[in-house]
Design an enzyme around this catalytic site. Structure first.
Site, short mmCIF file in Angstrom:
data_model
loop_
_atom_site.label_atom_id
_atom_site.label_comp_id
_atom_site.label_asym_id
_atom_site.label_seq_id
_atom_site.Cartn_x
_atom_site.Cartn_y
_atom_site.Cartn_z
N ASP A 71 11.09 15.89 -20.67
CA ASP A 71 11.49 15.51 -21.75
C ASP A 71 12.90 16.03 -22.10
O ASP A 71 13.36 17.00 -21.58
CB ASP A 71 10.51 15.76 -22.91
N ASP A 73 15.34 17.60 -25.32
CA ASP A 73 15.46 18.19 -26.60
C ASP A 73 17.02 18.18 -26.98
O ASP A 73 18.01 18.25 -26.08
CB ASP A 73 14.82 19.69 -26.53
N ASP A 151 14.65 31.96 -24.67
CA ASP A 151 14.07 33.00 -23.83
C ASP A 151 14.84 33.30 -22.56
O ASP A 151 15.41 34.59 -22.48
CB ASP A 151 12.60 32.76 -23.45
P1 ATP Z 1 8.95 23.03 -19.82
O1 ATP Z 1 9.35 21.81 -20.93
O2 ATP Z 1 8.94 22.46 -18.49
O3 ATP Z 1 7.77 23.49 -20.24
P2 ATP Z 1 11.00 24.12 -21.07
O4 ATP Z 1 11.80 25.25 -20.98
O5 ATP Z 1 11.42 22.69 -21.85
O6 ATP Z 1 10.21 23.98 -20.00
P3 ATP Z 1 9.77 23.92 -23.86
O7 ATP Z 1 8.66 24.58 -24.28
O8 ATP Z 1 9.95 22.41 -23.81
O9 ATP Z 1 9.97 24.67 -22.43
O10 ATP Z 1 11.14 24.63 -24.64
C1 ATP Z 1 12.17 24.24 -24.75
C2 ATP Z 1 13.11 25.09 -24.75
O11 ATP Z 1 12.90 26.10 -26.00
C3 ATP Z 1 13.34 26.33 -23.80
O12 ATP Z 1 13.93 26.01 -22.88
C4 ATP Z 1 13.76 27.51 -24.56
O13 ATP Z 1 15.06 27.48 -24.47
C5 ATP Z 1 13.09 27.31 -25.88
N1 ATP Z 1 11.79 28.17 -25.81
C6 ATP Z 1 10.46 27.93 -25.47
N2 ATP Z 1 9.72 28.57 -25.67
C7 ATP Z 1 10.50 29.86 -26.11
C8 ATP Z 1 10.01 30.86 -26.45
N3 ATP Z 1 8.50 31.17 -26.24
N4 ATP Z 1 10.68 31.87 -26.76
C9 ATP Z 1 12.16 31.77 -26.86
N5 ATP Z 1 12.44 30.37 -26.35
C10 ATP Z 1 11.76 29.64 -26.00
MG MG Z 2 10.70 21.06 -22.28
#
Ligand code: ATP
Ligand code: MG
Length: 449
Positions: A71, A73, A151
Site C-alpha cells: 500500500d 502512504d 522507526d
Molecule cells: P509493512 O506495510 O510491510 O508492514 P511498513 O514499514 O509500511 O511495512 P506500516 O505499519 O505500514 O509499515 O507503517 C508505515 C510507516 O510508518 C513505516 O514505514 C514507518 O516509517 C512508520 N512506522 C510504522 N510503525 C512505526 C513504529 N512502531 N514506530 C515508528 N515508526 C513507525
Molecule cells: Mg505499509
C-alpha cells in the site's frame, strides 16, 4: 535553538540542523510510474495547493528494493482537515494519531500530516506509560521531525513523484544498498517508546533479507519483556503481518534467535520446544509461505489453529487422563487454550469459531465407516479440516494412510467409496464398541457446535 539542541541530544545523537540528502532519479532509479494511481492523484492534488506531499515509509523502501508495495502512504504538511476538504471520498481516522484515508476506486491511501518528535508543551498531546511507552502522540511537526520519529532509516525516505527525488534524512538509501536495518536515534529508547518496534525489526529483516545493525540489535534480548505491556490487539495485528509476510518461517526463526518468542506468545513459547509440535508449526508456516508467494488465499483461522494444535493436544490428553471422555475432553481443551490466548493475543471472535471447528472435526476424520465420511464431506469446514489432517500426517502425528484415504475418498466414485469404507468385521469389534461411546459423546458435543 537550545530546545532543538536538547531535543537532538535527547534522541540519542547530536544532529546538525539536519538537511535531507536529495537523491535524484538517476541514482536511485525509482520511476513515478511505479507509484499507484491513487497515491499519484493525492500528491499531485496536494502539491497543486502548495502543500508538501511525498510518498513515504514502507512503499519507498519496497520500491527501492524492487518490490511491489502493499500500500502507499503519503505524508504532507496539510492538516487532516485540509486534506479532508480536498478529497470527496476521504475520512479522518486514527486514534493514536489522526490521519486521513483517501479512497480512489478500490484503493485507499493513508495521508498523514508531518508529525513532531519533541518539544511538546501540550501535556495532553503526548502521553507515555511508566516504561516510556508512548500512548498518545498527536503533535504536528516538520518534515525533518517526521523523519526522525519513524522507526528505521529505510522507513524514513520521502519520494516526490513530481521531481522523482528521494529525500533522505538518515542515510536510509545507503542502508538499503548495504541491506542494513538501522534504528533512527537511540535504539533502546525507541524500543521502550514502542516495544512493537522489536517485532518490526525482526519481521522487516527476515522478510526483506536485511541484516539488523549491531547497535539496533543488541538491546532487543534485554528488552523483550516489554512486549508484555503492549495491548493484545496490537500484538495480534503485528503477528498477523509477521505470519502472512510470505516469510513467516524465517520470521519465526529470527524471533527465536532474538529471544522474542518467550512470553510473547504462549503459542510460540511452548510449541517450539516440543519436537513434534515444532515440526507441525514449521510445516504450517511453510505451507502458508508457499501459498502467499503463489498468490493464493490464506486463512488466519487455519494458521492459528495449527499454531495452537499441540497445546490443544496436550490439554486434551490431560483431560482424558483425568477420565473425561474423548470428545468432551477435546472441547474442554479447546476452550482452555483459547482462554489463555485471549489474555495475550486478542484473537478475534470470528477466527476463534473457525479454529474450534477445524479442531473439533479432527476426531471425526478418523471415523471411516457407515455414513459418517459422507456426512463429513458435506461439512462446510471439511476442506480446512482435511488440509489440517494432511499437516498432521506430514508431521508424523497421524498415520499418513488416513490422509491418503481421505484424498482418495474425495475423488472416488460411489462404488469405490463403498469398497473403501472401513468394514465392521471381527477384529474391529472392540474398536466399534469404543467408537460407539465416542459417537455418543460426539452427539452431545455436536449439540454445542
Ligand atoms: P509493512 O506495510 O510491510 O508492514 P511498513 O514499514 O509500511 O511495512 P506500516 O505499519 O505500514 O509499515 O507503517 C508505515 C510507516 O510508518 C513505516 O514505514 C514507518 O516509517 C512508520 N512506522 C510504522 N510503525 C512505526 C513504529 N512502531 N514506530 C515508528 N515508526 C513507525
Ligand atoms: Mg505499509
Amino acid at each position: 535553538m537550545i530546545a532543538r539542541f536538547l531535543g537532538n541530544v535527547f534522541s540519542g545523537r547530536i544532529f546538525r540542523a539536519r538537511q535531507p540528502k536529495i537523491i535524484p532519479f538517476k541514482s536511485h532509479g525509482v520511476a513515478r510510474e511505479r507509484v499507484s494511481r491513487c497515491a499519484l492523484t493525492v500528491t499531485q492534488t496536494l502539491q497543486r495547493r502548495d502543500f508538501a506531499a511525498f510518498v513515504v515509509g514502507g512503499a519507498v523502501r519496497d520500491l527501492m528494493l524492487d518490490g511491489e508495495p502493499k500500500d502507499f502512504d503519503v505524508a504532507t504538511d496539510a492538516t487532516p482537515e485540509q486534506v479532508r476538504e480536498l478529497f470527496r471520498r476521504s475520512r479522518i481516522n486514527g486514534r493514536r494519531f489522526r490521519l486521513v484515508h483517501v479512497m480512489c476506486g478500490p484503493e485507499t491511501v493513508e495521508v498523514s500530516t508531518f508529525r513532531g518528535t519533541q518539544g511538546v508543551e501540550d501535556a495532553d498531546a503526548r502521553v507515555a506509560d511508566e516504561h516510556g511507552r508512548i500512548l498518545r502522540d498527536n503533535v504536528f511537526g516538520t518534515q525533518e521531525q517526521d523523519a526522525r520519529r519513524r522507526d528505521f532509516t529505510i522507513n524514513a525516505l520521502f519520494y516526490d513523484p513530481a521531481s522523482q527525488e528521494i529525500w533522505d534524512y538518515h542515510g536510509g538509501v545507503d542502508d538499503l544498498r548495504k541491506r542494513r536495518l538501522r534504528m533512527i536515534g537511540d535504539p533502546e529508547k525507541r524500543y521502550r517508546e514502542d516495544p512493537v518496534r522489536m517485532l518490526r525489526a525482526v519481521r522487516l529483516a527476515a522478510s526483506r533479507d536485511l541484516r539488523i545493525d549491531a547497535r539496533s540489535r543488541k538491546p532487543i534480548r534485554r528488552l523483550a519483556h516489554l512486549l508484555a505491556n503492549v495491548p493484545p490487539s496490537r500484538l495480534f495485528e503485528e503477528m498477523l503481518k509477521l505470519l502472512f509476510s510470505g516469510r513467516a518461517l524465517e520470521c519465526v526463526r529470527q524471533l527465536r534467535a532474538e529471544g522474542l518468542h518467550h512470553g510473547l506468545l504462549p503459542l510460540l513459547d511452548v510449541i517450539l520446544e516440543q519436537p513434534l509440535g515444532e515440526r507441525f508449526v514449521m510445516l504450517a508456516l511453510k505451507t502458508t509461505d508457499e501459498r502467499i508467494r503463489a498468490g493464493k488465499s490464506v486463512s488466519p483461522a487455519f494458521l492459528f489453529a495449527a499454531l495452537l494444535w499441540h497445546q490443544v493436544l496436550a490439554a486434551w490428553k490431560n483431560g482424558e487422563s483425568r477420565g473425561v471422555p474423548p470428545v468432551p475432553a477435546l472441547y474442554e481443551a479447546m476452550e482452555q487454550v483459547m482462554r489463555v490466548q485471549a489474555e495475550k493475543l486478542a484473537i478475534p471472535r470470528r477466527f476463534g469459531a473457525d479454529m474450534k471447528e477445524i479442531w473439533a472435526l479432527q476426531p471425526r476424520l478418523l471415523q471411516r465407516s457407515g455414513r459418517r465420511p459422507y456426512r463429513l464431506l458435506e461439512h462446510l469446514r471439511f476442506r480446512a479440516a482435511y488440509d489440517f489432517l494432511l499437516l498432521r500426517c506430514e508431521s508424523g502425528e497421524v498415520d499418513p494412510e488416513i490422509g491418503a484415504w481421505w484424498t482418495r475418498f474425495q475423488r472416488a466414485g460411489e462404488t469405490e467409496r463403498q469398497e473403501m469404507l472401513v468394514q465392521e468385521g471381527e477384529p474391529k469389534k472392540r474398536r466399534r464398541r469404543r467408537r460407539k461411546k465416542r459417537s455418543d459423546a460426539g452427539a452431545s458435543a455436536g449439540a454445542e457446535g
